[in-house]
Design a protein around this motif. Structure first.
Motif, PDB file in Angstrom:
ATOM      1  N   LEU A   1      42.213  39.460  44.277  1.00  0.00           N
ATOM      2  CA  LEU A   1      41.788  38.600  43.033  1.00  0.00           C
ATOM      3  C   LEU A   1      42.695  39.204  41.839  1.00  0.00           C
ATOM      4  O   LEU A   1      42.796  38.233  40.994  1.00  0.00           O
ATOM      5  CB  LEU A   1      40.433  38.563  42.609  1.00  0.00           C
ATOM      6  CG  LEU A   1      39.407  37.699  43.553  1.00  0.00           C
ATOM      7  CD1 LEU A   1      37.888  37.739  43.050  1.00  0.00           C
ATOM      8  CD2 LEU A   1      39.874  36.220  43.497  1.00  0.00           C
ATOM      9  N   ALA A   2      42.630  40.529  41.623  1.00  0.00           N
ATOM     10  CA  ALA A   2      43.362  41.048  40.370  1.00  0.00           C
ATOM     11  C   ALA A   2      44.654  40.781  40.471  1.00  0.00           C
ATOM     12  O   ALA A   2      45.486  40.876  39.270  1.00  0.00           O
ATOM     13  CB  ALA A   2      43.302  42.730  40.467  1.00  0.00           C
ATOM     14  N   ARG A   3      45.357  40.374  41.610  1.00  0.00           N
ATOM     15  CA  ARG A   3      46.830  39.945  41.623  1.00  0.00           C
ATOM     16  C   ARG A   3      47.121  38.563  41.436  1.00  0.00           C
ATOM     17  O   ARG A   3      47.989  38.230  40.936  1.00  0.00           O
ATOM     18  CB  ARG A   3      47.587  40.450  42.954  1.00  0.00           C
ATOM     19  CG  ARG A   3      47.611  41.884  43.278  1.00  0.00           C
ATOM     20  CD  ARG A   3      48.723  42.472  42.467  1.00  0.00           C
ATOM     21  NE  ARG A   3      49.900  41.800  42.432  1.00  0.00           N
ATOM     22  CZ  ARG A   3      50.995  42.066  43.405  1.00  0.00           C
ATOM     23  NH1 ARG A   3      50.706  43.086  44.103  1.00  0.00           N
ATOM     24  NH2 ARG A   3      51.930  41.598  43.585  1.00  0.00           N
ATOM     25  N   GLN A   4      46.042  37.778  41.388  1.00  0.00           N
ATOM     26  CA  GLN A   4      46.380  36.269  41.182  1.00  0.00           C
ATOM     27  C   GLN A   4      45.880  35.872  39.701  1.00  0.00           C
ATOM     28  O   GLN A   4      44.810  35.441  39.459  1.00  0.00           O
ATOM     29  CB  GLN A   4      45.497  35.778  42.256  1.00  0.00           C
ATOM     30  CG  GLN A   4      45.529  35.800  43.778  1.00  0.00           C
ATOM     31  CD  GLN A   4      44.867  35.180  44.790  1.00  0.00           C
ATOM     32  OE1 GLN A   4      44.536  33.805  44.190  1.00  0.00           O
ATOM     33  NE2 GLN A   4      44.231  35.511  45.369  1.00  0.00           N
ATOM     34  N   SER A   5      46.676  36.096  39.103  1.00  0.00           N
ATOM     35  CA  SER A   5      46.489  36.091  37.464  1.00  0.00           C
ATOM     36  C   SER A   5      46.822  34.722  37.195  1.00  0.00           C
ATOM     37  O   SER A   5      45.983  34.064  36.393  1.00  0.00           O
ATOM     38  CB  SER A   5      47.976  36.742  36.724  1.00  0.00           C
ATOM     39  OG  SER A   5      49.273  36.161  37.172  1.00  0.00           O
ATOM     40  N   HIS A   6      47.130  33.671  37.795  1.00  0.00           N
ATOM     41  CA  HIS A   6      47.043  32.276  37.707  1.00  0.00           C
ATOM     42  C   HIS A   6      45.688  31.635  37.632  1.00  0.00           C
ATOM     43  O   HIS A   6      45.266  30.635  37.118  1.00  0.00           O
ATOM     44  CB  HIS A   6      48.012  31.382  38.632  1.00  0.00           C
ATOM     45  CG  HIS A   6      47.793  31.464  39.930  1.00  0.00           C
ATOM     46  ND1 HIS A   6      47.936  32.546  41.039  1.00  0.00           N
ATOM     47  CD2 HIS A   6      46.864  30.619  40.740  1.00  0.00           C
ATOM     48  CE1 HIS A   6      47.590  32.456  42.021  1.00  0.00           C
ATOM     49  NE2 HIS A   6      46.811  31.190  42.109  1.00  0.00           N
ATOM     50  N   ILE A   7      44.809  32.308  38.702  1.00  0.00           N
ATOM     51  CA  ILE A   7      43.584  31.964  38.816  1.00  0.00           C
ATOM     52  C   ILE A   7      42.779  32.158  37.438  1.00  0.00           C
ATOM     53  O   ILE A   7      41.969  31.439  36.955  1.00  0.00           O
ATOM     54  CB  ILE A   7      43.068  32.675  39.908  1.00  0.00           C
ATOM     55  CG1 ILE A   7      43.363  31.967  41.379  1.00  0.00           C
ATOM     56  CG2 ILE A   7      41.320  32.311  39.898  1.00  0.00           C
ATOM     57  CD1 ILE A   7      42.876  32.738  42.692  1.00  0.00           C
ATOM     58  N   TRP A   8      43.007  33.191  37.077  1.00  0.00           N
ATOM     59  CA  TRP A   8      42.533  33.747  35.723  1.00  0.00           C
ATOM     60  C   TRP A   8      42.748  33.028  34.621  1.00  0.00           C
ATOM     61  O   TRP A   8      41.863  33.040  33.692  1.00  0.00           O
ATOM     62  CB  TRP A   8      42.418  35.242  35.505  1.00  0.00           C
ATOM     63  CG  TRP A   8      42.223  36.320  36.539  1.00  0.00           C
ATOM     64  CD1 TRP A   8      42.838  36.822  37.569  1.00  0.00           C
ATOM     65  CD2 TRP A   8      40.726  36.564  36.803  1.00  0.00           C
ATOM     66  NE1 TRP A   8      42.082  37.591  38.276  1.00  0.00           N
ATOM     67  CE2 TRP A   8      40.829  37.541  37.908  1.00  0.00           C
ATOM     68  CE3 TRP A   8      39.549  36.229  36.247  1.00  0.00           C
ATOM     69  CZ2 TRP A   8      39.569  37.892  38.539  1.00  0.00           C
ATOM     70  CZ3 TRP A   8      38.633  37.058  36.619  1.00  0.00           C
ATOM     71  CH2 TRP A   8      38.404  37.882  37.927  1.00  0.00           C
ATOM     72  N   ARG A   9      43.982  32.479  34.269  1.00  0.00           N
ATOM     73  CA  ARG A   9      44.240  31.731  33.580  1.00  0.00           C
ATOM     74  C   ARG A   9      43.643  30.142  33.472  1.00  0.00           C
ATOM     75  O   ARG A   9      43.366  29.984  32.546  1.00  0.00           O
ATOM     76  CB  ARG A   9      45.961  31.449  33.812  1.00  0.00           C
ATOM     77  CG  ARG A   9      46.841  32.839  33.039  1.00  0.00           C
ATOM     78  CD  ARG A   9      48.224  32.612  32.819  1.00  0.00           C
ATOM     79  NE  ARG A   9      48.907  31.941  33.927  1.00  0.00           N
ATOM     80  CZ  ARG A   9      49.497  32.722  34.604  1.00  0.00           C
ATOM     81  NH1 ARG A   9      49.461  34.006  34.558  1.00  0.00           N
ATOM     82  NH2 ARG A   9      50.136  32.171  35.878  1.00  0.00           N
ATOM     83  N   GLN A  10      43.632  29.793  34.837  1.00  0.00           N
ATOM     84  CA  GLN A  10      42.950  28.363  34.967  1.00  0.00           C
ATOM     85  C   GLN A  10      41.553  28.576  34.519  1.00  0.00           C
ATOM     86  O   GLN A  10      40.971  27.786  33.860  1.00  0.00           O
ATOM     87  CB  GLN A  10      42.921  28.110  36.368  1.00  0.00           C
ATOM     88  CG  GLN A  10      44.350  27.559  36.852  1.00  0.00           C
ATOM     89  CD  GLN A  10      44.483  27.232  38.225  1.00  0.00           C
ATOM     90  OE1 GLN A  10      43.517  27.558  39.048  1.00  0.00           O
ATOM     91  NE2 GLN A  10      45.584  26.755  38.699  1.00  0.00           N
ATOM     92  N   LEU A  11      40.793  29.637  34.933  1.00  0.00           N
ATOM     93  CA  LEU A  11      39.348  29.773  34.389  1.00  0.00           C
ATOM     94  C   LEU A  11      39.387  30.038  33.040  1.00  0.00           C
ATOM     95  O   LEU A  11      38.213  29.272  32.399  1.00  0.00           O
ATOM     96  CB  LEU A  11      38.696  31.106  35.231  1.00  0.00           C
ATOM     97  CG  LEU A  11      38.729  31.140  36.604  1.00  0.00           C
ATOM     98  CD1 LEU A  11      38.261  32.646  37.333  1.00  0.00           C
ATOM     99  CD2 LEU A  11      37.839  30.046  37.186  1.00  0.00           C
TER     100      LEU A  11
ATOM    101  N   LEU B   1      39.009  45.314  41.689  1.00  0.00           N
ATOM    102  CA  LEU B   1      39.537  44.864  40.918  1.00  0.00           C
ATOM    103  C   LEU B   1      40.533  45.630  39.870  1.00  0.00           C
ATOM    104  O   LEU B   1      41.718  45.345  39.502  1.00  0.00           O
ATOM    105  CB  LEU B   1      38.671  44.024  39.800  1.00  0.00           C
ATOM    106  CG  LEU B   1      37.877  42.664  40.307  1.00  0.00           C
ATOM    107  CD1 LEU B   1      36.623  42.353  39.570  1.00  0.00           C
ATOM    108  CD2 LEU B   1      38.968  41.682  40.349  1.00  0.00           C
ATOM    109  N   ILE B   2      40.032  46.676  39.570  1.00  0.00           N
ATOM    110  CA  ILE B   2      40.725  47.870  38.747  1.00  0.00           C
ATOM    111  C   ILE B   2      41.987  48.372  39.437  1.00  0.00           C
ATOM    112  O   ILE B   2      42.937  48.469  38.973  1.00  0.00           O
ATOM    113  CB  ILE B   2      39.737  48.857  38.226  1.00  0.00           C
ATOM    114  CG1 ILE B   2      38.752  48.297  37.649  1.00  0.00           C
ATOM    115  CG2 ILE B   2      40.433  50.075  37.861  1.00  0.00           C
ATOM    116  CD1 ILE B   2      37.588  49.501  37.328  1.00  0.00           C
ATOM    117  N   ALA B   3      41.696  48.774  40.780  1.00  0.00           N
ATOM    118  CA  ALA B   3      42.931  49.152  41.759  1.00  0.00           C
ATOM    119  C   ALA B   3      43.818  48.131  41.886  1.00  0.00           C
ATOM    120  O   ALA B   3      44.918  48.424  41.606  1.00  0.00           O
ATOM    121  CB  ALA B   3      42.159  49.447  42.943  1.00  0.00           C
ATOM    122  N   GLY B   4      43.387  46.790  42.245  1.00  0.00           N
ATOM    123  CA  GLY B   4      44.565  45.848  41.915  1.00  0.00           C
ATOM    124  C   GLY B   4      45.303  45.595  41.029  1.00  0.00           C
ATOM    125  O   GLY B   4      46.269  45.281  40.974  1.00  0.00           O
TER     126      GLY B   4
END
Length: 216
Positions: free
Chosen positions: A152-162, A11-14
Motif C-alpha cells: 500500500l505504501a508504494r501505491q501513491s495514486h490510491i492515497w491521492r484518490q482517497l 507502511l513505514i518500511a514500504g
C-alpha cells in the motif's frame, strides 16, 4: 495490538525502502504465501479440534445464516449512506478493467486452502497442537498485514484518490462495520448465539483474513 503494529511497520518500511519492481513482485508472492498459511492454519484448527468437528453441522448452519445477515446488513447500510451522502463520490470511482482478477477464482483458492487445512488437521494433528496452530495463525496474519502495508505504501495514486474524495470516504467502511453488526445482532435473536459473539462476528465479517483470529 500486534496486528496494528505489523500493518504500520509495513507502511513505514514500504515508504522508506522504495523497493524495485522485482522485489515488489516477490512481495506479492509473500502476500499470497502468508495468506495461504493463514487460511490453512485456520482450517487445521478446525480439523484438529474434535469438539468443533462434532458440532460442525450446527455450527456450519449458524455461520452460514449469520454470514448472510451480516452481508445483508452491510449492503443495506452502505446503500442508504450512498443515497444520502455518497453520491458525490461517484466521480472518484474507477471502472473495473477487463484484467481485474476474477473474485470467484480467489474464493475457490481460499476454499481449497481451508479444506486442505481441515484435512491436514484431522489426519496429522491432535488437540494438543491447537495452541501452536493459534500462534501460527497470528504470526501468518501479522506477516500478511506487514506485506500488505508495504504494498500500500508504494501505491501513491490510491492515497491521492482517497484524499481527493475527502472525509466522506470513511463512511463506506463505517457502514460496512455497522451494517454487519446490525445484521448479526438480528441473527442473535433467533440463532443460539450470544449478543457479544454475534456483534464480534458481524464486526469482523468484512475481513476474511482477520475474522478467524479476532473471533478466536
Amino acid at each position: 495490538m500486534e496486528l496494528l503494529v505489523a500493518l504500520l511497520a509495513g507502511l513505514i518500511a514500504g515508504y522508506l525502502l522504495r523497493l524495485s519492481d522485482e522485489w515488489m513482485n516477490r512481495l506479492n508472492g509473500l502476500i499470497f504465501a502468508s495468506l495461504a498459511l493463514l487460511i490453512m492454519s485456520l482450517g487445521a484448527q478446525i480439523g484438529a479440534d474434535p469438539e468443533v468437528l462434532a458440532n460442525l453441522g450446527s455450527l456450519g448452519l449458524q455461520a452460514f445464516l449469520l454470514t448472510l445477515l451480516s452481508i445483508g446488513g452491510s449492503v443495506l447500510v452502505v446503500w442508504l449512506l450512498e443515497r444520502r451522502w455518497l453520491k458525490r463520490l461517484q466521480a472518484g470511482r474507477e471502472v473495473a478493467g477487463s484484467n481485474e482478477e476474477n473474485p470467484f477464482q480467489l474464493a475457490l483458492w481460499i476454499g481449497g486452502l481451508l479444506l486442505l487445512g481441515v484435512v491436514t488437521g484431522y489426519f496429522l494433528l491432535k488437540p494438543l497442537h491447537l495452541p501452536l496452530l493459534g500462534q501460527v495463525t497470528t504470526a501468518a496474519l501479522c506477516l500478511f498485514l506487514f506485506a500488505v502495508g508495504m504494498d500500500l505504501a508504494r501505491q501513491s495514486h490510491i492515497w491521492r484518490q482517497l484524499m481527493g474524495m475527502g472525509w466522506l470516504i470513511g463512511l463506506i467502511p463505517l457502514g460496512v462495520l455497522l451494517g454487519g453488526m446490525l445484521g448479526a445482532l438480528v441473527g442473535s435473536i433467533f440463532l443460539d448465539i450470544t449478543v457479544p459473539v454475534a456483534l464480534a462476528t458481524g464486526a469482523s465479517s468484512g475481513f476474511y483474513s482477520y475474522a478467524g483470529v479476532f473471533m478466536a
